[in-house]
Design a protein around this motif. Structure first.
Motif, PDB file in Angstrom:
ATOM      1  N   GLU A  45      41.773  37.870  47.967  1.00 20.89           N
ATOM      2  CA  GLU A  45      41.598  37.341  46.619  1.00 20.89           C
ATOM      3  C   GLU A  45      40.424  36.364  46.609  1.00 20.89           C
ATOM      4  O   GLU A  45      39.632  36.341  45.658  1.00 20.89           O
ATOM      5  CB  GLU A  45      42.870  36.651  46.121  1.00 20.89           C
ATOM      6  N   GLY A  46      40.313  35.554  47.670  1.00 20.99           N
ATOM      7  CA  GLY A  46      39.174  34.647  47.774  1.00 20.99           C
ATOM      8  C   GLY A  46      37.857  35.416  47.709  1.00 20.99           C
ATOM      9  O   GLY A  46      36.924  35.046  46.987  1.00 20.99           O
ATOM     10  N   ARG A  47      37.804  36.526  48.447  1.00 20.20           N
ATOM     11  CA  ARG A  47      36.577  37.332  48.437  1.00 20.20           C
ATOM     12  C   ARG A  47      36.327  37.933  47.061  1.00 20.20           C
ATOM     13  O   ARG A  47      35.179  37.977  46.598  1.00 20.20           O
ATOM     14  CB  ARG A  47      36.685  38.423  49.491  1.00 20.20           C
ATOM     15  N   GLN A  48      37.394  38.373  46.414  1.00 22.98           N
ATOM     16  CA  GLN A  48      37.231  38.942  45.074  1.00 22.98           C
ATOM     17  C   GLN A  48      36.681  37.902  44.108  1.00 22.98           C
ATOM     18  O   GLN A  48      35.834  38.203  43.266  1.00 22.98           O
ATOM     19  CB  GLN A  48      38.581  39.440  44.545  1.00 22.98           C
ATOM     20  N   LEU A  49      37.153  36.662  44.252  1.00 23.53           N
ATOM     21  CA  LEU A  49      36.702  35.616  43.342  1.00 23.53           C
ATOM     22  C   LEU A  49      35.213  35.365  43.512  1.00 23.53           C
ATOM     23  O   LEU A  49      34.470  35.239  42.539  1.00 23.53           O
ATOM     24  CB  LEU A  49      37.514  34.349  43.579  1.00 23.53           C
ATOM     25  N   TRP A  50      34.738  35.317  44.759  1.00 22.81           N
ATOM     26  CA  TRP A  50      33.293  35.154  44.950  1.00 22.81           C
ATOM     27  C   TRP A  50      32.536  36.379  44.458  1.00 22.81           C
ATOM     28  O   TRP A  50      31.380  36.273  44.048  1.00 22.81           O
ATOM     29  CB  TRP A  50      32.971  34.810  46.410  1.00 22.81           C
ATOM     30  N   GLY A  51      33.184  37.532  44.504  1.00 25.72           N
ATOM     31  CA  GLY A  51      32.569  38.718  43.907  1.00 25.72           C
ATOM     32  C   GLY A  51      32.427  38.564  42.391  1.00 25.72           C
ATOM     33  O   GLY A  51      31.392  38.913  41.817  1.00 25.72           O
ATOM     34  N   GLU A  52      33.456  37.988  41.770  1.00 25.38           N
ATOM     35  CA  GLU A  52      33.361  37.762  40.323  1.00 25.38           C
ATOM     36  C   GLU A  52      32.271  36.745  40.006  1.00 25.38           C
ATOM     37  O   GLU A  52      31.594  36.865  38.983  1.00 25.38           O
ATOM     38  CB  GLU A  52      34.698  37.253  39.769  1.00 25.38           C
ATOM     39  N   LEU A  53      32.120  35.758  40.892  1.00 22.32           N
ATOM     40  CA  LEU A  53      31.058  34.782  40.686  1.00 22.32           C
ATOM     41  C   LEU A  53      29.699  35.489  40.657  1.00 22.32           C
ATOM     42  O   LEU A  53      28.846  35.213  39.802  1.00 22.32           O
ATOM     43  CB  LEU A  53      31.107  33.756  41.818  1.00 22.32           C
ATOM     44  N   ILE A  54      29.535  36.435  41.583  1.00 21.50           N
ATOM     45  CA  ILE A  54      28.270  37.185  41.628  1.00 21.50           C
ATOM     46  C   ILE A  54      28.093  38.004  40.343  1.00 21.50           C
ATOM     47  O   ILE A  54      27.006  38.050  39.761  1.00 21.50           O
ATOM     48  CB  ILE A  54      28.234  38.088  42.890  1.00 21.50           C
TER      49      ILE A  54
END
Lengths: 298, 298, 298, 298, 298
Positions: free
Chosen positions: B81-90
Motif C-alpha cells: 500500500e505504501g508503494r501504491q501511495l507513492w505511485g499515486e503521488l507520481i
C-alpha cells in the motif's frame, strides 16, 4: 500467455509445452541424484538412518506450503492487476473514441493516434525496448524524445491539445474535464504498470523461500530412505515438482509484462487497441489480431 | 529496496547481502546451542527424553505457520500500500504537470516546484528528518514553518494559488475542480502514508508471535533429541531460520518507509518526481536518477 | 494503541505491559490445573490413558488454527478499516481547510470549527459518551441537541451554510460541489464507523470458536499425560497461550474504537485534527498532541 | 443479528440462545449413534478395526478445514458486503437530507419520504414480502405499482422530480448532478443487494462440502474406535460440532438479508433511516428504535 | 447457475443433478481400479508394501489442499467479479432510464433500446454467438456491423446521440457528463467481462495442480493398501472425490460466462434488463422472466 483448452487425462501426463517442467528439470535431476545417494547410504549404514524421523519434515513441509501459498497469491495478484490495468487502458481508449465523436476530424485523429502511440510506448517501456521507436509510427514526437519519460510526454501532448480546444471554445469546460479524466486514467495505468514492473516482491522473501524449499527437498530423501528404500524417489520427486514448479511459476508471474510463456500478452492487447482506434477513424485496412505461436500469445 | 535478479542455484546457498540472515544470526546461534544441550542431555538421561513426543510440537508448529502467514500477509499489504501511495503521488504530479500546460509560466513553475517540495517534505516526514530543510530548496515556506504540519502547508499554498487563479478568472471553476482534485489526491497520499507509518500492527500480535516462535524453537530440539540425536541440529536450524527470518522480514515491511534494506526506495521515487517536474519546466540539467548502493536502493 | 519499539530478546520473555497475558491468565491457570489432574490421573490409571491417541487432537488443533486465523483476519480488517476511516476524516478536514482559504474569515471559522465539533462528536459517539458535551465547546448546537443523531446534525449545519453561500453567490456551484464532496466524505466516515461499532462479527462464530478452543485446551492434557507425564504442562500451556491469546486479541480488535490497550487512539487522532484546524485559523496557542500513558495512546 | 456481550467462561459452556447448536443437534445425535456402533463393533471384531489407521483421516480433515475456511470466508464476505450496502444507504439518505436543506419544504418532504419508501421497499423485496404494502405508507405509488420493479420506481420518481426542478431552474445543473449522485448510489445499493440475495455461492460447492463433511464425520469414529474405545465419542463429537456448526453458520450468512438469528438487522437499519429522515423534516414524534427480542435484532 | 434450496440430509447423499459428480465419475472409477490393484498387490507381496509409509503422502496432501484452495479462491473471485459486472450493467441501465426521464420520447427510446442491444450483444459476445444477430432486434446497426467490436459500436452510437443532444442544447453539459458516465460504466463492464473471458488463470498453474492431484490420488492407495487392506477404497475415493471435485468446479467457475451448470445466468440477467427497459418505455407486454430448466438458470 498460454492459450490452451482444459487438459484431458492424457494431456495431464504428457503435455510439455506450456508446462513449467522444462524450467525446473535441472533441479529435479539434482533431487533424483540426492535421493539415490540417500537410499544407497541407508542401505550401507541402516543404523544411522533408522533414527531420522519424518515428523520434523512434515512440519517444515507444511510451513513451507503455507508460506509458498502466500508468495503465489502475491505474485498472481500482481499478474492479475497488470491485466486489469491493460483492461482500463482499453476502456479509456474506447471512451476517448466515443467522447470525441463530434470533434473536428483532424483533432480526433491526433487524439486517437496518440492513444495508439501511448499503448505502443507503454508496451515497449515495460518490455525494455525503445519507446521512441514504438511511438514514432503514430505521432511525431519531435523534441519530446529527450525527456526522461517519453511515453508520458505523449499524454502531455494530448492534454495540451485538449486545453487548447477548451481555450478556443471548441469544447466546454465540462467536456474538457470528461476528456481529461480519460487521459488521467491512462496516466494511472502507466504509473501502476511501472510500479509493478519496478518494485518486485521483497528480495529477502524470494530468497528465504527458495532456500528453505531447496534445503527441504534435499533433506527429505534422507528422512525417507531409511524406511521406504527406493520408493523414496516417488514422493521426493513429486514434492520437489510441486514446490519448485510453484516457485518458478511465481517468479514468472511476478513480472507480468515480461516475455516468459505465462506473462501477459501485452503485444496482443496493444494490437486490439490499434485495431479499434483505426476502425473508429474509418480505416478499413486493419492490422490482423495477433495469433498464438506454439500456444503462446505474446 | 533490494535490487537483484532471480537467484541462481549457487546464489541461493551463498548470498548474504540482501538476505535476512545477518539480522537473525544471533538467535540462530542460540538455537544451535540449545540443540547441543538437548542432545547432550538426551545422551545422559535417555529415559526422560524418550517420553517427549514430537506430535504436540507438530501441532504448535502448524498453528504458528498459519498465524505467521497472517502477520506476513498484513505486513506485506502495508508495504505494498505504501508503494501504491507513492505511485499515486507520481500520477498526481504528472497530471498536474499536464493540466497546467497552458497556465502562465511562473504560476506553473510555482505549482510544479510545490509538488517537488511536497514530495521531499513527505519523504523527510516519513523518515523522521527535517521537513523544513527538505522543502526549502523548492519553495520559500516563510511563516508557514511554524505550523504543526509543514508538508501539508505546501498543499495549502498550492490550493490558495489555485483559488486565486479561479477568482481572477484565469481558470474556469471546472478547471479549478480538476486541479484541486490532484491536490486532494496528494493530501490523501500524505494522510495514508502517515497512517501506515504511525499505526503499527497491534503490538500484542507481534509480541505473541515473537514469544510463541521463540519458545517453540527453543523447545523443539528437546522433542527431537531423544530420537534423532545429533541430526536434531538440521531441522531445528532450518525451522528456526524460516520462522525467525519471516518474523524479521515482517518487521522490516511493517514500516515500509524506513531505512532497512527491504524498505521502499522513497528517495529514488522522490528523485523520479523531481526529474519529471523539472523536465516539464524545460530544464535540461536534471539530477541523475538514484542508483542502488550495494544492491540497495534507498 | 500500544506504542513500543520492536521487542528485544529479553523483552520477548519479560514484557507484561502491552501483552495480552494479563487478560488470559485465569484461563491459563485453569489449563495448568487440568494438566496436573490429567498427569496425576494418568499415573494412577495408566491403562486408560495409554489408549488416548494424540492424532485426533492434532486434527482438531489444525482445524482450529485455520478457523481462528479466519476470525483474526476479520477482526484485524475491522480494526484497520477503522483506522482508514479516521485517516479519511483527516484528509477531508485538511482539504476543507485548503478549499475554504479564500472564504470570508468568519464563514471559514464556522466551517473549520464544525469539523472539530464533528470529530469530537464522532469520538464521543463511538466511545459511548455524551456527544453534546463533546460538540458544545466548538459550536453552539442549540435546538439540534434534540435530534436522534447529533453528530450528523453538525454536518447538516455545515451543509446548510454551504448551500447558503452558493445561493448568495459567494461561491460558484462547482466550488459548492467540491466542498460538499468533503462533507459527504465526513458523512461516510461516520456511517462506516457506526457500522463497525454496531455490527460485531456474528456472535455464533465467536461462541463456536471460544467453545472449541476451550474444550480443546481442556482435553489436550489428557491426550498427552499418558505418554509424556509432567512434560504435558509445557505444550499444553504454550498452545493455550497461543489460542486464548489470539482469541482475546481478536476480541479487542473487533471493536476498534473501544478503550482497551490495542484499540485505536481515537482521542489522539481527534487532537491531531483540532491542532491542524486551529493552526489553519491562525491560532498560536494549540493544545499539545496527546502522549502515551504507560505506553498506551488513547 | 444476535446482540450479546463477550461470553464469560460459564456462558461459553452453557449458552444455547444465539448458539448454532440447536440447528445441528440432529446431526450430532447421528454422529453419537454412529460412534457407539463403531465402538461396539470394534469390541466385537477387534481384528478388523485394528487395521484402520487414523492417518488418512487426518489428511481428509485438514483438507476439509482448508476448504471449509474458504467457504466461510466467502459467506462472511457476502454478509459484510450486505451490511456495507445498508451503510451506504444511510450515507446517501443523510446526504440527500443535507443537500436539500434549502429546497422548498414540500419538494424536500417528497424526496425524504421517497428515501423512506425506498428503504422500506428494499427491505420488503429482500425478505420476500410485499413491496407495495411497504412503500405505500410513505408515498402514493399509483400506477407504478404495476412495473416489474416497484422499489426502483420510487427512485425513478425522485429522479423525475430532480430533473423537473433543474428544468424549472430551482436548482443548478451542478446541484442536480450532486443530488442525482445520491440517487444513483441508492440504485447501486439496490442492485448489489439483489445480486447477493439472488446469486448464492455455487450450489456444487456447498453440496461437495456438505457431503465430504458428513461422510468424514461418519467415518471418523470407525478409525478411532479400535484404539481409543469409548473415548471415541469426545473427539468425534467435538469435530462434528466444529464442522457442522461452521457449515450451518456459513449457510445462515450466505443470504444475509434473511430472518435467521445471524442475519443482518434489516428492519432495525430501516427504522434508523425512518427516524433520521422524519427528524430532518421537523417531526417530533419519531417511531422508537427497534429493540432486540431474545437477544436477536431483526 | 444452479437454483436449489439448502440440501437436506437425504439430498446430501442422493442428489446427482447439480452435483459435480457426473463430471468426475470417470476419474473416480480409475482410482477405484487402482485401489483394487494396490490391495491385491499388497496381499501378494506384503513385504514391499509394509515399507511404504503414509507420512510423505500426508505432507503432499496438505500442500495440495493449500494450493488447491488458492486456485479455488481465484476462480471463485473471477466468477463473483463477473456477477458484479452484470450488476453494474443493471445499475447503469436503470440510472440511464431515470436520468433520461424528461428527454424527448424518441431520443429516450433510442437510448434505452440501445442499452438492451448492448446487453444482448455482450451476452452473445461472451458466449461465442453472433453479436449482430443479438443486437439487430433492438437497433439498426447498419454499417457498424463491419467494425471489429460491434457491441462497443452500440455504445459509440449512444455516445454520439448524447453529444448531439448537448450540441443542440437539449441537455446541459453537466447533464451530458452525468449520462456519459453511465455509458462509460457500460464500457467498463464490457472490457472487464472480456478480460475475465479471455485471460484464463495461468495454464501452468492448472496443469501443475491437475498433475499433482492425479499422481497423488493414484499413489495414495499404494501407501494405504499394506496396512488397511480393502478399507483403502473408502479414504482413497473420498479424497479423490474432494480433490477432483474441487478441481472440476474451479474449472467451471474460471470462465463464469459459459454454459456449464455453475456458470452465471447471463441470459436471465439480460432478460431482467430487457423487462425493466421496456417497462420504462411504457410497454405492457413484457417478455416473461426466465425460469430455471432442471434447476439450472442459463
Amino acid at each position: 500467455m498460454i492459450v490452451r483448452s482444459k487438459p484431458r487425462l492424457q494431456d495431464i501426463l504428457l503435455t510439455v509445452n506450456g508446462s513449467i517442467l522444462p524450467r525446473i528439470v535441472g533441479k529435479l535431476g539434482l533431487i533424483a541424484v540426492v535421493s539415490a545417494i540417500a537410499v544407497l547410504a541407508a542401505q550401507e549404514h541402516p543404523g544411522i538412518f533408522a533414527r531420522i524421523s519424518a515428523i520434523p519434515f512434515t512440519l517444515i513441509g507444511i510451513a513451507l506450503s503455507v508460506f509458498m501459498s502466500f508468495r503465489n497469491n502475491t505474485c498472481y495478484a500482481r499478474w492479475w492487476e497488470g491485466r486489469q490495468l491493460w483492461g482500463e487502458l482499453i476502456i479509456s481508449a474506447r471512451s476517448l473514441g466515443r467522447e470525441t465523436l463530434l470533434l473536428p476530424e483532424d483533432e480526433r485523429r491526433e487524439l486517437l493516434r496518440g492513444v495508439c502511440g501511448f499503448a505502443c510506448g507503454l508496451a515497449a517501456r515495460l518490455r525494455g525496448q525503445s519507446e521512441i521507436a514504438a511511438i514514432e509510427p503514430w505521432i511525431d514526437i519531435g523534441s519530446e524524445a529527450e525527456v526522461p519519460n517519453v511515453t508520458n510526454a505523449v499524454l502531455d501532448r494530448m492534454g495540451r491539445r485538449l486545453l487548447t480546444l477548451m481555450q478556443e471554445g471548441s469544447i466546454t469546460p465540462i467536456h474538457y474535464s470528461v476528456l481529461e479524466d480519460e487521459i488521467r486514467s491512462l496516466s494511472k495505468v502507466q504509473a501502476a504498470c511501472e510500479r509493478i514492473s519496478m518494485t518486485p516482491v521483497p528480495f529477502a522473501y524470494s530468497l528465504l523461500l527458495h532456500r528453505t524449499a531447496l534445503i527441504f527437498c534435499v533433506m527429505l530423501p534422507f528422512s525417507l530412505a531409511g524406511s521406504v528404500g527406493w520408493w523414496t524417489l516417488l514422493p521426493a520427486l513429486l514434492i520437489a515438482y510441486t514446490f519448485f514448479g510453484l516457485d518458478a511459476l511465481g517468479h514468472e508471474l511476478e513480472d507480468p509484462f515480461g516475455f516468459e510463456p505465462n506473462c501477459l500478452p501485452v503485444y496482443a492487447l496493444k494490437r486490439t487497441i490499434e485495431r479499434e482506434m483505426l476502425s473508429l477513424l474509418g480505416e478499413r485496412d486493419l492490422p490482423p489480431p495477433m495469433k498464438p505461436e506454439k500456444s503462446i500469445l505474446h
